[in-house]
Design a protein around this motif. Structure first.
Motif, PDB file in Angstrom:
ATOM      1  N   UNK A  67       0.826  -1.192   0.000  1.00 51.79           N
ATOM      2  CA  UNK A  67       0.000   0.000   0.000  1.00 51.79           C
ATOM      3  C   UNK A  67       0.862   1.243   0.000  1.00 51.79           C
ATOM      4  N   UNK A  68       0.211   2.375  -0.082  1.00 50.30           N
ATOM      5  CA  UNK A  68       0.884   3.669  -0.079  1.00 50.30           C
ATOM      6  C   UNK A  68       0.340   4.491   1.087  1.00 50.30           C
ATOM      7  N   UNK A  69       1.175   4.759   2.066  1.00 52.35           N
ATOM      8  CA  UNK A  69       0.804   5.593   3.194  1.00 52.35           C
ATOM      9  C   UNK A  69       1.138   7.031   2.815  1.00 52.35           C
ATOM     10  N   UNK A  70       0.106   7.790   2.459  1.00 47.13           N
ATOM     11  CA  UNK A  70       0.270   9.123   1.904  1.00 47.13           C
ATOM     12  C   UNK A  70       0.882  10.070   2.928  1.00 47.13           C
ATOM     13  N   UNK A  71       1.920  10.782   2.537  1.00 41.92           N
ATOM     14  CA  UNK A  71       2.626  11.701   3.432  1.00 41.92           C
ATOM     15  C   UNK A  71       1.782  12.917   3.799  1.00 41.92           C
ATOM     16  N   UNK A  72       0.981  13.412   2.887  1.00 42.47           N
ATOM     17  CA  UNK A  72       0.225  14.643   3.112  1.00 42.47           C
ATOM     18  C   UNK A  72      -0.795  14.532   4.228  1.00 42.47           C
ATOM     19  N   UNK A  73      -1.404  13.345   4.370  1.00 41.34           N
ATOM     20  CA  UNK A  73      -2.495  13.225   5.338  1.00 41.34           C
ATOM     21  C   UNK A  73      -2.500  11.909   6.118  1.00 41.34           C
ATOM     22  N   UNK A  74      -1.497  11.049   5.903  1.00 37.00           N
ATOM     23  CA  UNK A  74      -1.421   9.789   6.634  1.00 37.00           C
ATOM     24  C   UNK A  74      -2.459   8.761   6.238  1.00 37.00           C
ATOM     25  N   UNK A  75      -3.091   8.935   5.079  1.00 36.82           N
ATOM     26  CA  UNK A  75      -4.127   8.020   4.615  1.00 36.82           C
ATOM     27  C   UNK A  75      -3.492   6.848   3.871  1.00 36.82           C
ATOM     28  N   UNK A  76      -3.960   5.636   4.180  1.00 36.66           N
ATOM     29  CA  UNK A  76      -3.497   4.432   3.498  1.00 36.66           C
ATOM     30  C   UNK A  76      -4.259   4.296   2.187  1.00 36.66           C
ATOM     31  N   UNK A  77      -3.526   4.292   1.095  1.00 33.74           N
ATOM     32  CA  UNK A  77      -4.097   4.224  -0.244  1.00 33.74           C
ATOM     33  C   UNK A  77      -3.808   2.856  -0.835  1.00 33.74           C
ATOM     34  N   UNK A  78      -4.812   2.262  -1.463  1.00 26.93           N
ATOM     35  CA  UNK A  78      -4.695   0.906  -1.997  1.00 26.93           C
ATOM     36  C   UNK A  78      -4.382   0.947  -3.500  1.00 26.93           C
ATOM     37  N   UNK A  79      -3.134   0.623  -3.886  1.00 22.62           N
ATOM     38  CA  UNK A  79      -2.776   0.604  -5.311  1.00 22.62           C
ATOM     39  C   UNK A  79      -3.144  -0.739  -5.943  1.00 22.62           C
ATOM     40  N   UNK A  91       1.725  -4.641  -6.881  1.00 21.30           N
ATOM     41  CA  UNK A  91       2.716  -5.089  -5.897  1.00 21.30           C
ATOM     42  C   UNK A  91       4.083  -5.334  -6.532  1.00 21.30           C
ATOM     43  N   UNK A  92       4.128  -5.912  -7.715  1.00 21.37           N
ATOM     44  CA  UNK A  92       5.404  -6.178  -8.387  1.00 21.37           C
ATOM     45  C   UNK A  92       6.157  -4.869  -8.643  1.00 21.37           C
ATOM     46  N   UNK A  93       5.426  -3.848  -9.030  1.00 13.21           N
ATOM     47  CA  UNK A  93       6.057  -2.565  -9.344  1.00 13.21           C
ATOM     48  C   UNK A  93       6.487  -1.801  -8.092  1.00 13.21           C
ATOM     49  N   UNK A  94       5.788  -1.999  -6.994  1.00 16.46           N
ATOM     50  CA  UNK A  94       6.112  -1.289  -5.761  1.00 16.46           C
ATOM     51  C   UNK A  94       7.092  -2.048  -4.873  1.00 16.46           C
TER      52      UNK A  94
END
Length: 188
Positions: A67-79, A91-94
């Motif tokens: 996942x991506x834990x967004x720096x601006x607001x601490x929100x967990x984003x699902x790629x 997942x392979x790319x990240x």
């Protein structure tokens, strides 16, 4: 004159509505997905099971969702999608960036009505401070490297993937234990 301006306003309104809080500076290419908005932001690549459930023993191991834990607001984003036309996840790319701070550019899907929240299609990624982007399209190459015999065959990847074929052999098409013809007949 008004009869011409109203239709133009209605056509322009959806396009304007697609700009979201992370759209500035994004060069993401539209996929014409419902509720998509370009989104470029900084984040930490995290292991989803570790972040959500505290299961961190195998964090960043192969096969784990990232996942991506967004720096601006601490929100967990699902790629859940990369830059390829097939929906194989990101997942392979990240994975090479797991537990690192990155900048990503892609499409964010947000819609309260359908319940889509922070669903992300990553198109490119780079370490913070780097100038060069990596296009998020590595799944097919990684799959071909893992399964060269299957990749050498004609046809779509999933028709040759030994994991898919093993599941069909064990459980039948649709997981019913039946052949696809028998499963079809059960629905008639």
């Amino acid at each position: 004159m008004w009869k011409y301006l109203i239709p133009l306003a209605l056509v322009a309104a959806p396009a304007a509505a697609q700009d979201g809080p992370f759209s500035e500076g994004s060069e993401a290419r539209s996929w014409n997905l419902a509720w998509e908005q370009p989104a470029r932001f900084e984040a930490t690549v995290v292991d989803m099971l570790c972040e959500v459930a505290g299961d961190c023993d195998n964090a960043c191991a192969a096969g784990r969702q990232l996942g991506l834990l967004r720096a601006a607001d601490g929100v967990l984003t699902y790629p859940n999608k990369n830059n390829q036309g097939i929906f194989t996840g990101a997942a392979v790319d990240l994975a090479p960036f797991c537990q690192m701070d990155v900048e990503v550019d892609g499409l964010l899907i947000e819609d309260d009505y359908i319940g889509a929240t922070n669903v992300y299609q990553v198109q490119r990624v780079r370490l913070l401070g780097d100038e060069d982007w990596t296009t998020a399209n590595g799944w097919t190459d990684a799959w071909a490297e893992d399964f060269p015999e299957a990749a050498a065959q004609d046809g779509r990847w999933y028709r040759n993937d030994p994991r898919v074929l093993a599941l069909i052999e064990a459980d039948g098409y649709l997981g019913t234990g039946e052949t696809w013809q028998e499963a079809w007949e059960l629905t008639q």
